[in-house]
Design an enzyme around this catalytic site. Structure first.
Site, short mmCIF file in Angstrom:
data_model
loop_
_atom_site.label_atom_id
_atom_site.label_comp_id
_atom_site.label_asym_id
_atom_site.label_seq_id
_atom_site.Cartn_x
_atom_site.Cartn_y
_atom_site.Cartn_z
CG HIS A 85 119.72 98.45 45.93
ND1 HIS A 85 119.67 99.14 44.74
CD2 HIS A 85 119.08 97.34 45.64
CE1 HIS A 85 119.33 98.68 43.80
NE2 HIS A 85 118.82 97.29 44.34
CG ASP A 87 123.07 101.13 44.10
OD1 ASP A 87 122.56 100.66 45.29
OD2 ASP A 87 123.25 100.42 43.17
CG ASP A 146 116.71 97.17 40.82
OD1 ASP A 146 116.86 97.33 41.95
OD2 ASP A 146 117.12 96.80 39.83
CD GLU A 180 121.77 95.04 44.30
OE1 GLU A 180 121.39 93.73 44.17
OE2 GLU A 180 121.54 96.02 43.49
CD GLU A 181 121.09 97.69 40.42
OE1 GLU A 181 121.54 96.64 39.64
OE2 GLU A 181 119.94 97.66 40.70
CG ASP A 203 116.38 94.88 44.74
OD1 ASP A 203 115.96 95.33 44.08
OD2 ASP A 203 117.74 94.47 44.83
CG HIS A 386 119.15 96.92 35.73
ND1 HIS A 386 120.17 96.14 35.83
CD2 HIS A 386 118.45 97.04 36.72
CE1 HIS A 386 120.26 95.68 37.08
NE2 HIS A 386 119.37 96.21 37.79
ZN LIG Z 1 117.79 95.95 42.93
#
Ligand SMILES: [Zn+2]
Length: 414
Positions: A85, A87, A146, A180-181, A203, A386
């Site tokens: 992904h 984003d 990520d 995705e997030e 991922d 994150h």
């Molecule tokens: Zn991810």
């Protein structure tokens, strides 16, 4: 066996180029994608794929990037979707990322420019990364490994296949998704148009993992309705939904079945927002468990507990609404065991220690699996995602690319 050569310097160059483009998803924006950076990165990737020789590479009207590498073997073999992904998480700042490279990591605590520290206490995995090339930020932003580690690894696989036609593979579909997030990764994804028979998301954290399970997930909205009247003349008239909600919440389990008290395979009932007044109070929950039928038990428990509160107060009403979110991909992967077996075989062939794992959350692969495309998740060298302490191991990204190349080769013999 000897892994395919995947040049680390080119992989690093790609990764650095991608993380410098801010692509934080924006949950406040209903547009798709939710942030313009995702379109910028997607355009760059589509151009790079075209340049490599992926003839049909393009960014579609929703910002998804697609490309096909045709099979180079004569035997029929399944079409494999490789997904990452574009984003990054909105939980930490994502724009103006300044990646820092730490070559030949010496095992000492890593001090970022902001004073933020990554050490063994917070990140025990560091012990396995001595000698690796690590990429951190300066501490002001997340890194976005990520999932740009996944993006870079897939791009480097594509380049490796195109430059080395002797490496066997079946039809490969590359797909980079947006948002995705914030749970929208598959909003514009259709299995049929993907043309794929199975997929892998790149991922995952560290190296050597095949994630074969996610939570099953529902949302619940519990609405108490009372009756308001002026407090001065409320006697015998007012029905206070705030009190009802408080009693309801305190009657739910608090020492079990909560995110604060569970780990590993245990699920939970989690109230995460509450708002309201005397006449109406709304509580929102997420329900999570690996064992899908348990979600029904959790919903029943919410209903029973709410009804007990309502029965004591004539005139008080409650409505419990359950919304399906996603399902444990293990339910689908059980029907397609080869997707996991060959991923493990590829790790074995490369001498990489491996394990099956479960994610206490969801992935795009869980949603794709539910749509009928079995899609486990693979490691790609991400850590501390994150957060501003996020970092990546270049060595593990390289391993991930080598693993995918071996995996796709195994599928031609399956
Ligand atoms: Zn991810």
């Amino acid at each position: 066996m000897q892994p395919t050569a995947v040049p680390a310097d080119r992989l690093l160059e790609r990764f650095l180029q991608y993380v410098r483009i801010g692509t934080a998803a924006n949950p406040e924006n209903d547009q798709y994608p939710s942030s313009p950076g995702q379109l910028t990165l997607g355009r760059l990737l589509a151009d790079q794929l075209l340049e490599m020789g992926v003839a049909d590479a393009h960014q579609d009207e929703n910002g998804l990037v697609w490309g096909t590498i045709p099979s180079n073997v004569s035997s029929p073999c399944p079409t494999i979707l490789l997904n990452a992904h574009l984003d990054t998480s909105p939980e930490a700042p994502g724009d103006h990322c300044h990646p820092q490279i730490l070559s030949d990591y010496d095992g000492q605590p890593i001090v970022l420019k902001t004073g933020e520290i990554i050490d063994l206490e917070s990140t025990p995995e560091l012990a396995d990364l001595i000698g690796h090339t690590l990429i951190t930020t300066d501490g002001t932003t997340l890194l976005g490994a990520d999932d740009k580690a996944g993006v870079a690894a897939i791009m480097q696989c594509a380049q490796t296949w195109l430059e080395n036609p002797q490496i066997q593979h079946g039809p490969i579909r590359i797909l980079f998704t947006c948002d995705e997030e914030i749970g929208r990764g598959t909003r514009h994804f259709h299995v049929k148009t993907s043309g794929a028979d199975l997929g892998y998301t790149l991922d995952g954290g560290g190296a050597g993992t095949v994630d074969v399970e996610t939570f099953s997930a529902d949302g619940a909205t519990v609405t108490f309705r009372g009756r308001n009247s002026h407090p001065s003349v409320a006697k015998g008239k007012m029905i206070n939904s705030v009190r009802a909600a408080a009693e309801f919440l305190s009657n739910l389990p608090s020492q079990t079945l909560t995110p604060e008290t569970t780990s590993d395979r245990l699920g939970f009932i989690h109230p995460y927002t509450i708002h309201g007044g005397v006449s109406e109070t709304v509580i929102q929950f997420i329900l999570r468990d690996f064992d899908t039928p348990k979600l029904q038990h959790y919903a029943d428990l919410l209903r029973e507990t709410a009804n007990q509160v309502v029965q004591k107060t004539p005139g008080l009403e409650v409505h419990v609404e359950i919304a399906r979110q996603y399902r444990n991909m293990a339910d689908v992967l059980r029907q397609a065991p080869k997707t996991i077996d060959l991923a493990e075989q590829a790790y074995r062939d490369l001498g990489i220690p491996y394990r099956r794992d479960s994610i206490r959350g969801g992935t795009d692969g869980a949603l794709m699996s539910e749509l009928g495309l079995p899609t486990p998740n693979l490691s790609v060298g991400q850590f501390n995602i994150h957060s501003v302490r996020e970092f990546a191991s270049l060595n593990q990204m390289q391993l991930a690319a080598q693993h995918v190349i071996r995996l796709c080769e195994l599928w031609t013999q399956a």
